[in-house]
Design a protein around this motif. Sequence first.
Motif, PDB file in Angstrom:
ATOM      1  N   THR A   1       0.832  -1.210   0.000  1.00  0.00           N
ATOM      2  CA  THR A   1       0.000   0.000   0.000  1.00  0.00           C
ATOM      3  C   THR A   1       0.866   1.260   0.000  1.00  0.00           C
ATOM      4  O   THR A   1       0.374   2.348  -0.259  1.00  0.00           O
ATOM      5  N   ARG A   2       2.142   1.093   0.299  1.00  0.00           N
ATOM      6  CA  ARG A   2       3.045   2.245   0.296  1.00  0.00           C
ATOM      7  C   ARG A   2       4.054   2.148  -0.850  1.00  0.00           C
ATOM      8  O   ARG A   2       5.128   2.731  -0.794  1.00  0.00           O
ATOM      9  N   VAL A   3       3.686   1.403  -1.855  1.00  0.00           N
ATOM     10  CA  VAL A   3       4.645   1.112  -2.920  1.00  0.00           C
ATOM     11  C   VAL A   3       5.036   2.384  -3.674  1.00  0.00           C
ATOM     12  O   VAL A   3       4.222   3.308  -3.847  1.00  0.00           O
ATOM     13  N   VAL A   4       6.286   2.434  -4.067  1.00  0.00           N
ATOM     14  CA  VAL A   4       6.750   3.546  -4.892  1.00  0.00           C
ATOM     15  C   VAL A   4       7.398   2.975  -6.148  1.00  0.00           C
ATOM     16  O   VAL A   4       7.968   1.883  -6.133  1.00  0.00           O
ATOM     17  N   ARG A   5       7.270   3.715  -7.203  1.00  0.00           N
ATOM     18  CA  ARG A   5       7.857   3.276  -8.460  1.00  0.00           C
ATOM     19  C   ARG A   5       9.323   3.708  -8.526  1.00  0.00           C
ATOM     20  O   ARG A   5       9.659   4.836  -8.202  1.00  0.00           O
ATOM     21  N   ILE A   6      10.148   2.785  -8.964  1.00  0.00           N
ATOM     22  CA  ILE A   6      11.576   3.066  -9.087  1.00  0.00           C
ATOM     23  C   ILE A   6      11.942   3.003 -10.561  1.00  0.00           C
ATOM     24  O   ILE A   6      11.653   2.022 -11.232  1.00  0.00           O
ATOM     25  N   GLY A   7      12.587   4.029 -11.027  1.00  0.00           N
ATOM     26  CA  GLY A   7      13.019   4.017 -12.411  1.00  0.00           C
ATOM     27  C   GLY A   7      11.864   4.277 -13.357  1.00  0.00           C
ATOM     28  O   GLY A   7      10.710   4.455 -12.957  1.00  0.00           O
ATOM     29  N   THR A   8      12.201   4.280 -14.619  1.00  0.00           N
ATOM     30  CA  THR A   8      11.183   4.574 -15.626  1.00  0.00           C
ATOM     31  C   THR A   8      10.943   3.398 -16.547  1.00  0.00           C
ATOM     32  O   THR A   8      10.366   3.546 -17.607  1.00  0.00           O
ATOM     33  N   GLY A   9      11.377   2.232 -16.107  1.00  0.00           N
ATOM     34  CA  GLY A   9      11.035   1.037 -16.852  1.00  0.00           C
ATOM     35  C   GLY A   9      11.805   0.871 -18.142  1.00  0.00           C
ATOM     36  O   GLY A   9      12.870   1.445 -18.333  1.00  0.00           O
ATOM     37  N   ALA A  10      11.238   0.074 -18.983  1.00  0.00           N
ATOM     38  CA  ALA A  10      11.908  -0.256 -20.233  1.00  0.00           C
ATOM     39  C   ALA A  10      10.874  -0.379 -21.329  1.00  0.00           C
ATOM     40  O   ALA A  10       9.717  -0.692 -21.084  1.00  0.00           O
ATOM     41  N   GLY A  11      11.297  -0.130 -22.532  1.00  0.00           N
ATOM     42  CA  GLY A  11      10.408  -0.281 -23.672  1.00  0.00           C
ATOM     43  C   GLY A  11      10.891  -1.384 -24.579  1.00  0.00           C
ATOM     44  O   GLY A  11      11.903  -2.032 -24.332  1.00  0.00           O
ATOM     45  N   GLY A  12      10.131  -1.575 -25.636  1.00  0.00           N
ATOM     46  CA  GLY A  12      10.537  -2.545 -26.640  1.00  0.00           C
ATOM     47  C   GLY A  12      10.644  -3.959 -26.127  1.00  0.00           C
ATOM     48  O   GLY A  12      11.416  -4.765 -26.638  1.00  0.00           O
ATOM     49  N   GLY A  13       9.860  -4.285 -25.115  1.00  0.00           N
ATOM     50  CA  GLY A  13       9.882  -5.648 -24.625  1.00  0.00           C
ATOM     51  C   GLY A  13      11.040  -5.948 -23.703  1.00  0.00           C
ATOM     52  O   GLY A  13      11.255  -7.081 -23.309  1.00  0.00           O
ATOM     53  N   LEU A  14      11.769  -4.936 -23.356  1.00  0.00           N
ATOM     54  CA  LEU A  14      12.881  -5.139 -22.435  1.00  0.00           C
ATOM     55  C   LEU A  14      12.390  -5.028 -21.005  1.00  0.00           C
ATOM     56  O   LEU A  14      11.265  -4.649 -20.749  1.00  0.00           O
ATOM     57  N   VAL A  15      13.243  -5.360 -20.060  1.00  0.00           N
ATOM     58  CA  VAL A  15      12.809  -5.412 -18.674  1.00  0.00           C
ATOM     59  C   VAL A  15      13.696  -4.524 -17.803  1.00  0.00           C
ATOM     60  O   VAL A  15      14.781  -4.128 -18.195  1.00  0.00           O
ATOM     61  N   SER A  16      13.188  -4.238 -16.646  1.00  0.00           N
ATOM     62  CA  SER A  16      13.967  -3.440 -15.700  1.00  0.00           C
ATOM     63  C   SER A  16      13.838  -4.058 -14.320  1.00  0.00           C
ATOM     64  O   SER A  16      13.355  -3.440 -13.389  1.00  0.00           O
ATOM     65  N   ALA A  17      14.223  -5.286 -14.207  1.00  0.00           N
ATOM     66  CA  ALA A  17      14.127  -5.994 -12.942  1.00  0.00           C
ATOM     67  C   ALA A  17      15.205  -5.503 -11.979  1.00  0.00           C
ATOM     68  O   ALA A  17      16.324  -5.192 -12.392  1.00  0.00           O
ATOM     69  N   PRO A  18      14.889  -5.449 -10.712  1.00  0.00           N
ATOM     70  CA  PRO A  18      15.884  -5.004  -9.743  1.00  0.00           C
ATOM     71  C   PRO A  18      16.924  -6.085  -9.490  1.00  0.00           C
ATOM     72  O   PRO A  18      16.637  -7.280  -9.568  1.00  0.00           O
ATOM     73  N   ALA A  19      18.126  -5.644  -9.198  1.00  0.00           N
ATOM     74  CA  ALA A  19      19.200  -6.575  -8.844  1.00  0.00           C
ATOM     75  C   ALA A  19      19.939  -6.007  -7.646  1.00  0.00           C
ATOM     76  O   ALA A  19      20.192  -4.805  -7.585  1.00  0.00           O
ATOM     77  N   VAL A  20      20.248  -6.863  -6.699  1.00  0.00           N
ATOM     78  CA  VAL A  20      20.982  -6.419  -5.510  1.00  0.00           C
ATOM     79  C   VAL A  20      22.394  -6.968  -5.586  1.00  0.00           C
ATOM     80  O   VAL A  20      22.597  -8.180  -5.695  1.00  0.00           O
ATOM     81  N   SER A  21      23.353  -6.085  -5.563  1.00  0.00           N
ATOM     82  CA  SER A  21      24.743  -6.513  -5.617  1.00  0.00           C
ATOM     83  C   SER A  21      25.613  -5.384  -5.115  1.00  0.00           C
ATOM     84  O   SER A  21      25.320  -4.202  -5.337  1.00  0.00           O
ATOM     85  N   GLY A  22      26.672  -5.754  -4.420  1.00  0.00           N
ATOM     86  CA  GLY A  22      27.586  -4.748  -3.913  1.00  0.00           C
ATOM     87  C   GLY A  22      26.936  -3.811  -2.911  1.00  0.00           C
ATOM     88  O   GLY A  22      27.348  -2.655  -2.784  1.00  0.00           O
ATOM     89  N   GLY A  23      25.925  -4.288  -2.226  1.00  0.00           N
ATOM     90  CA  GLY A  23      25.271  -3.465  -1.216  1.00  0.00           C
ATOM     91  C   GLY A  23      24.339  -2.420  -1.772  1.00  0.00           C
ATOM     92  O   GLY A  23      23.892  -1.520  -1.060  1.00  0.00           O
ATOM     93  N   THR A  24      24.027  -2.525  -3.049  1.00  0.00           N
ATOM     94  CA  THR A  24      23.199  -1.521  -3.726  1.00  0.00           C
ATOM     95  C   THR A  24      22.134  -2.232  -4.557  1.00  0.00           C
ATOM     96  O   THR A  24      22.347  -3.352  -5.016  1.00  0.00           O
ATOM     97  N   VAL A  25      21.014  -1.565  -4.705  1.00  0.00           N
ATOM     98  CA  VAL A  25      19.991  -2.080  -5.601  1.00  0.00           C
ATOM     99  C   VAL A  25      20.140  -1.386  -6.950  1.00  0.00           C
ATOM    100  O   VAL A  25      20.216  -0.154  -7.017  1.00  0.00           O
TER     101      VAL A  25
END
Lengths: 195, 440
Positions: B347-371
């Motif tokens: 219920t408190r969700v926020v959108r991160i980033g502006t996504g991707a077009g052309g069938g591409l994806v913008s999945a989150p990845a956690v690495s090096g202590g950063t998302v």
Amino acid sequence: MIVLSRCDGLEGVDGTVEVLPVGDRPSEPDGFRDFVEARSNALLRSGWLLTGDWPSAEDLVQTALAAAWPRWDSLIRQDAPELYVRKIMVNTYLRWRRRRWNGEVATGRLPELQAYGDVFAQVDARQALIAALDRLPPRQRAVVVLRYFADQTESQTAAAMGCSVGTVKAHASKALARLRNAPGLAELMAGGVAS
Amino acid sequence: MNTEEQQLAEMLHRVAPEPPRRVTVEDVAFRLADQAGRSGRRHREPRARRGGWSWGWGWAPVLAAASVFVVAGASAAVVDVVTSHHAPSSSGSVINPTSPPASTHSATATQRPSSTGQPSWPPQRVANGMWGAELITHDTFNQDSLTSGNGSLYAISEDYLDRIDPATGNVVDNVRASTAVTNSPIITGNTVWLVSSYAGHSVVLDGYDGKTLARVASVTVPVSEQVSTTSSGVLTTGSGGYLYVAAGRSVVVLNPSTRHVVKQISVPAGPVGSVAVSPDGSKLYVSVGAVELLTYSLATDEQLGSSAMTDITSSAGNLVATTGGVWGTAGVGMSEWTWFAPDADLTRVVRIGTGAGGGLVSAPAVSGGTVWVGGSHTLECASPATGQVLRSVTIPTDGGVVEYFGSATVTGGRTYALYLDNRSQQAGVVTLAPPAACAG
């Protein structure tokens, strides 16, 4: 999403082996003839898009219908005969692509295309389309045909290919990326030659 | 469908010709009779094997003697199991999941990459040098498939698992490996895990040696009812070194060392589309339907909470959990975007980033202590504690055609990502030099 995963359609129909007594020609199931007459045209066109030639397309459709025949009553009860037939078509097509050493080799397409007496522009368009589809890996090609020609939903396409919706989306996006750069296809997609 | 897809669909219908003749019932009947005759004499049965197919002629004297034939020639999909344990659900004998298996540990990114020779390609500046982007491989990998561990990069190209030398970008090993769903390789100890089968009642994980890529395990996972058909991100690992698998209306916890099921957590609201484990290993997060996020205690298997995102009608996927909450993707059709739910509260969700077009994806990845959140518009690093975007850079286009960054991972102090330029058809792994603020 872009690819990928196996999505090779090997779930479901593979592993199901129908055994019938030799010499017994199974009786024609109710509704089977109506289905064949109504849908063979669309199925053949899907087969052509998958294989690129009519003999292979016919072989593909006949193979699928022959597999559906013995279980027709069950398919009717599930209200999914066409989904099943398309599933077998995709399975069979992917298997053919794997066993290249033993599969029937499609003959040249040009004579067959000419046999229809199409105008050159139509032949060019079809050749451009098939050439573009030939550049796709088999599973991407299957997704394109099921999703965009057979008008299957992503879920139906996933069911036919035995993979997840995400994988279907991935194959579709990668196929689109390849088709986008295929020679002559951009013009066709923009509304070029009409058949 | 988007406009391009509609154009493709219209073109296919327009260009695909009418068939010269129809298939008739008589054709099919003839086919059946012909198959009967041939199969009565000789039966050719393909033998399926994972990772490829081998075919051969074989006699089926039993079938022939019984005067039967095969109508729907099909192969029994025999799973070639190297090390398989068909472990039953063991919910009655729960093992404390916080006790890590003796020989496993989480993937780390602390080892220096070891060079295995000269780069096959000189690094090539791409995307206008955005964040110092340099292409070091020229291989097309699957989106979201890049990960790192044990001093190596791993990525999936179609039907292959590749091990990449971070120092040179060279693919130093690869193995034919099937993947059934979109899921980056998961590393536990020295084993790289892929989801090789994921449909219906069948979930199989294959494990590969992290150095040689030899397949060392194949584990069949028990499934409660059927797996979700809208799954994405179904396999993960947690601080205890266990594997967590979305398995229908349950999540199966596996010990990757013994290949045994530790327990099977029931998720009645399922089927589960995606799983994530909190960094401290105490909570399990699952997504079901469109879109509900459930929180479970990994100590008691009890559901601790749930929340829903009511304005989204598609499934959530690619869950990852950080100290501040849960991240995932949502979206309809070809446009996916990344969200962050503080404290796993949708219920408190926020959108991160502006996504991707052309069938591409913008999945989150956690690495090096950063998302890391990529896509075709922006590449961003964000705080795992707050979800706040720390730095963002605009991804340029190549002549109006999107370029793409995603699946960022950090190893040996360097940041890597997958890159794609649809116009120039350049693709592969890039090295990045993100701002210091991105360092976790």
